[in-house]
Design an enzyme around this catalytic site. Structure first.
Site, PDB file in Angstrom:
ATOM      1  CE1 TYR A  83      -4.250  -1.602   0.356  1.00 36.23           C
ATOM      2  CE2 TYR A  83      -3.069  -2.866   2.486  1.00 36.23           C
ATOM      3  CZ  TYR A  83      -4.055  -2.657   1.381  1.00 36.23           C
ATOM      4  OH  TYR A  83      -5.173  -3.548   1.542  1.00 36.23           O
ATOM      5  CG  ASN A 187      -8.559  -2.122  -0.266  1.00 34.71           C
ATOM      6  OD1 ASN A 187      -8.303  -2.784  -1.006  1.00 34.71           O
ATOM      7  ND2 ASN A 187      -8.698  -2.334   0.938  1.00 34.71           N
ATOM      8  CD  GLU A 188     -11.115  -5.551   0.975  1.00 34.44           C
ATOM      9  OE1 GLU A 188     -11.507  -4.897   2.144  1.00 34.44           O
ATOM     10  OE2 GLU A 188     -10.278  -6.388   0.813  1.00 34.44           O
ATOM     11  CD  GLU A 268      -6.577  -7.563   0.789  1.00 38.85           C
ATOM     12  OE1 GLU A 268      -7.454  -7.990   1.876  1.00 38.85           O
ATOM     13  OE2 GLU A 268      -6.656  -6.156   0.881  1.00 38.85           O
TER      14      GLU A 268
END
Ligand SMILES: *[C@@H]1O[C@H](CO)[C@@H](O)[C@H](O)[C@H]1NC(C)=O
Ligand SMILES: *[C@@H]1O[C@H](CO)[C@@H](O)[C@H](O)[C@H]1NC(C)=O
Ligand SMILES: *[C@@H]1O[C@H](CO)[C@@H](O)[C@H](O)[C@H]1NC(C)=O
Ligand SMILES: *[C@@H]1O[C@H](CO)[C@@H](O)[C@H](O)[C@H]1NC(C)=O
Ligand SMILES: *[C@@H]1O[C@H](CO)[C@@H](O)[C@H](O)[C@H]1NC(C)=O
Ligand SMILES: *[C@@H]1O[C@H](CO)[C@@H](O)[C@H](O)[C@H]1NC(C)=O
Ligand SMILES: *[C@@H]1O[C@H](CO)[C@@H](O)[C@H](O)[C@H]1NC(C)=O
Length: 647
Positions: A83, A187-188, A268
């Site tokens: 990240y 992200n998500e 992930e």
């Protein structure tokens, strides 16, 4: 603008060609693309399947980056993922930091020199069990900002960050000779709770503006149709996240639904336990299961990123938090939730099992397994009681702020750690109820410098027996880390965020002391006080490493019998400790913060809950094994400490 940038890159390429005519392989032939028809990535025109592992440079000391990267390479990984946490690099609006452990470009260079391509998850929201999921805490100094949406206040800050960082990332893209093969947006997002596609498209356009039309951009979401559909951005490749599964076709189905062609990617794949919180039992994932799960994905032909391959540490105040009922449950200081490479750089059976699986899918013999990083038990250190919070207030809070009503800490320019609110009464009262609603997140309340309550986990009422004219009421509040996920993130102000009432009446006239514990310098404050009752304060001691060690080695510190506070070694903020609660008992201390023999290493604890020095002795010790898995017996909702504990 895009045209201009591309012209410049082409010019550079042509110049380079002219200069190095004899080289067959030149930078400008490097490319990383998606071959939709053949369901694969192409690296320099050849099919490329990545087997990547997550490593967070921001959770490791710079001195350990290379050893961890070599361990990852020896496990057979052909790519790494990290990240780029916004709040780490822009601590205050317009102030940027890329020095020392924050030198991400040095980290990227290292990966490049080891021939490890990098997947860079820019976000700027990144989750990761990190404070505010990487968003800047200072966003919360505005009253009404809805993060992760097209809110103008949020977007102005996001654009300012992206306009700063993306031009710096462009030269390290794979196509420009650097290691970065792809970049993640948000992200998500599908799990957030608001589905603002204007926001996502604006992010995409900013990435394209700075990085050009070719680079692979992607999103990732939990493996469910609704999540992927919400998180998907037109023109940005959608991928999924999931843990152990026997049915990869099911796990990838949501990706296939929105990306009918192209490589399958699990961004992930969880090879560790779930994230750990203070007050919850430690979570693990059996190594045979982790290896079996990876085997299934690789046999299915998918690309994968192992999360987390290398553990790390939430140093200082950078841990995130989860949400339980109406309050925060902070992530522990360690970010090693049973990782294949531990926080301290130990090679585990899980590492070996994963390596064995990867070897099956790799031609050629993998590099030998490097040794684990050495650890040293320096033994006991006796601590001395230093000034308490009130005695050190002038030092650690030189610029208090007057305010009629309490305000959240971000409003007074403080984004992490501790803050103290003081009200001096002008009339005497007895036997009344003090109400301090929505403390963010934990508070010690004093009347006349005596502790009367600790408020934690939703409790708001505190009984005040006597409060006489001229006496102070002090409320010391700890920001325990901001939520790293979930819709409640939009309410991430810290400190006191509501008015305080005493006997039903609103309390006015406050002095707010932003606390900077870094300003506490034990060298100038060597004195001991005796407090009646317990008051949070500083404890210090010192030690030398043995003369036989050529250089310091990593270690773990067990601060017991201390209970809850913040640890500093040689002025470096190592992180929160809370062994009394668990599950984490020891804190990891990297060698880079220690001084070689005969240097004097100074340990400082800011202890909140307990004063062991008077009766148990207050010796802490450095050990050579971590302990992260103390059994937690109480539920996190319970008040942590009863005042009787101090008697
Ligand atoms: C798919 O790969 C094959 C060789 O593996 C190649 O011949 C073919 O051109 C590729 N298809 C496309 C559309 O690139
Ligand atoms: C990518 O690189 C390969 C190998 O250098 C080259 O043959 C191909 O033309 C390049 N593709 C693009 C789209 O630039
Ligand atoms: C806060 O922002 C929301 C969304 O932008 C808006 O609807 C609302 O009116 C704002 N509230 C205040 C108090 O400014
Ligand atoms: C406060 O309450 C205590 C116990 O309930 C009582 O003993 C005391 O007299 C009260 N004080 C006042 C001033 O009312
Ligand atoms: C406290 O009350 C005052 C007066 O009503 C109000 O202006 C202020 O916004 C309140 N503060 C908070 C944090 O709610
Ligand atoms: C904690 O971890 C250690 C080392 O892995 C293990 O031996 C021990 O059984 C674990 N204890 C608990 C309570 O899970
Ligand atoms: C932790 O595990 C122990 C033993 O299994 C159990 O008794 C306890 O309730 C658990 N604690 C929490 C907070 O779930």
């Amino acid at each position: 603008m895009i045209e201009l940038i591309d012209m410049k890159m082409q010019m550079r390429c042509i110049l380079f060609l002219l200069l190095v005519v004899s080289l067959v392989e030149v930078n400008c032939s490097r490319n990383f693309t998606i071959d939709y028809d053949n369901n694969t990535f192409l690296k320099d025109g050849k099919p490329f399947r990545y087997i990547s592992g997550s490593i967070h440079y921001n959770r490791l000391s710079q001195s350990h980056w290379k050893t961890r990267l070599l361990m990852m390479k020896s496990a057979g990984l052909n790519t790494i993922t990290t990240y780029l946490p916004w709040n780490y690099h822009e601590p205050r609006p317009g102030v940027y930091d890329f020095t020392g452990n924050l030198d991400v470009f040095r980290f990227l260079d290292l990966a490049n020199s080891l021939d490890l391509p990098v997947i860079l998850r820019v976000g700027p929201y990144t989750c990761a069990g990190w404070d505010f999921g990487g968003l800047a805490g200072w966003l919360m100094s505005a009253d009404n900002v809805t993060v992760r949406t097209n809110d103008p206040v949020y977007m102005t800050a996001v654009y300012s960050w992206l306009d700063y960082i993306l031009p710096k990332v462009r030269p390290v893209l794979y196509e420009n000779g650097g290691p970065v093969i792809s970049l993640q947006i948000e992200n998500e997002y599908g799990s957030f709770g608001i589905c603002d596609h204007v926001y996502l498209k604006n992010l995409r356009d900013r990435f394209r503006l700075h990085l050009g039309p070719k680079v692979v951009l992607f999103t990732t979401d939990g493996s469910a149709d609704n999540l992927v559909e919400c998180g998907k951005i037109e023109g940005v490749y959608a991928t999924v996240d999931f843990g152990l599964t026997d049915f990869p076709e099911k796990a990838f189905a949501p990706q296939r639904k929105v990306e009918p062609k192209g490589p399958l990617v699990c961004s992930e794949f969880y090879v560790e336990g779930v994230i750990d919180y203070w007050g919850r039992n430690f979570s693990t994932l059996n190594y045979q299961e982790a290896a079996r799960g990876l085997d299934i994905i690789l046999a299915y032909g998918a690309n994968v990123n192992l999360y987390m391959m290398a553990g790390g540490t939430n140093f200082a105040y950078y841990n995130g938090g989860g949400y339980y009922r109406d309050y925060l449950v902070p992530v522990i200081t360690s970010y090693d939730h049973d990782s294949p490479i531990t926080e301290g750089g130990k090679i585990t059976p899980k590492y070996l099992a994963i390596r064995k699986v990867i070897q099956k899918y790799t031609s050629g013999i993998l590099p030998p397994v490097p040794p684990s990083v050495p650890v040293y038990a320096y033994g006991g250190v006796t601590l001395t009681q230093g000034p308490n919070i009130f005695e050190s207030l002038k030092t650690i809070s030189p610029n208090p702020v007057k305010s009629q009503y309490p305000v959240n800490m971000e409003k007074v320019g403080q984004y992490y750690g501790f803050i103290l609110y003081r009200h001096t009464t002008t009339s005497s009262i007895h036997n009344v109820t003090l109400q301090v609603p929505f403390i963010r997140d934990r508070a010690h309340i004093f009347i006349n410098k005596e502790l009367i309550c600790i408020i934690d986990g939703g409790e708001t009422n505190c009984h005040v027996t006597v409060f006489k004219v001229g006496q102070d009421m002090d409320i010391l509040v700890e920001n325990q880390g901001r939520l790293n996920a979930g819709i409640q993130m939009i309410f991430s102000q810290k400190g006191l965020i509501r008015n305080v009432t005493l006997d039903g009446k609103m309390v006015r006239d406050w002095t707010i002391f932003p606390l900077n514990l870094d300003l506490y310098n034990p060298a100038t404050l060597f004195y001991k006080t005796k407090d009646s009752g317990h008051i949070p304060g500083f404890y210090f001691g010192n030690f030398q490493i043995p003369s036989k060690l050529k250089e310091p080695q990593d270690t773990y510190i067990d601060v017991q019998p201390f209970r809850k506070g913040q640890l500093f070694i040689n002025g470096v903020n190592i992180g929160r400790y809370w062994p009394w609660k668990g599950p984490q008992v020891t804190l990891y201390v990297p060698k880079s913060v220690l001084k070689p023999y005969p240097g004097n290493n100074i340990v400082v604890l800011f202890e909140l809950d307990h004063s062991p020095c008077d009766y148990n002795g207050c010796s802490i010790k450095f050990v050579d094994e971590p302990k992260l898995n103390k059994t937690v017996l109480s539920t996190p909702r319970m008040k942590d400490v009863v005042i009787a504990d101090y008697a």
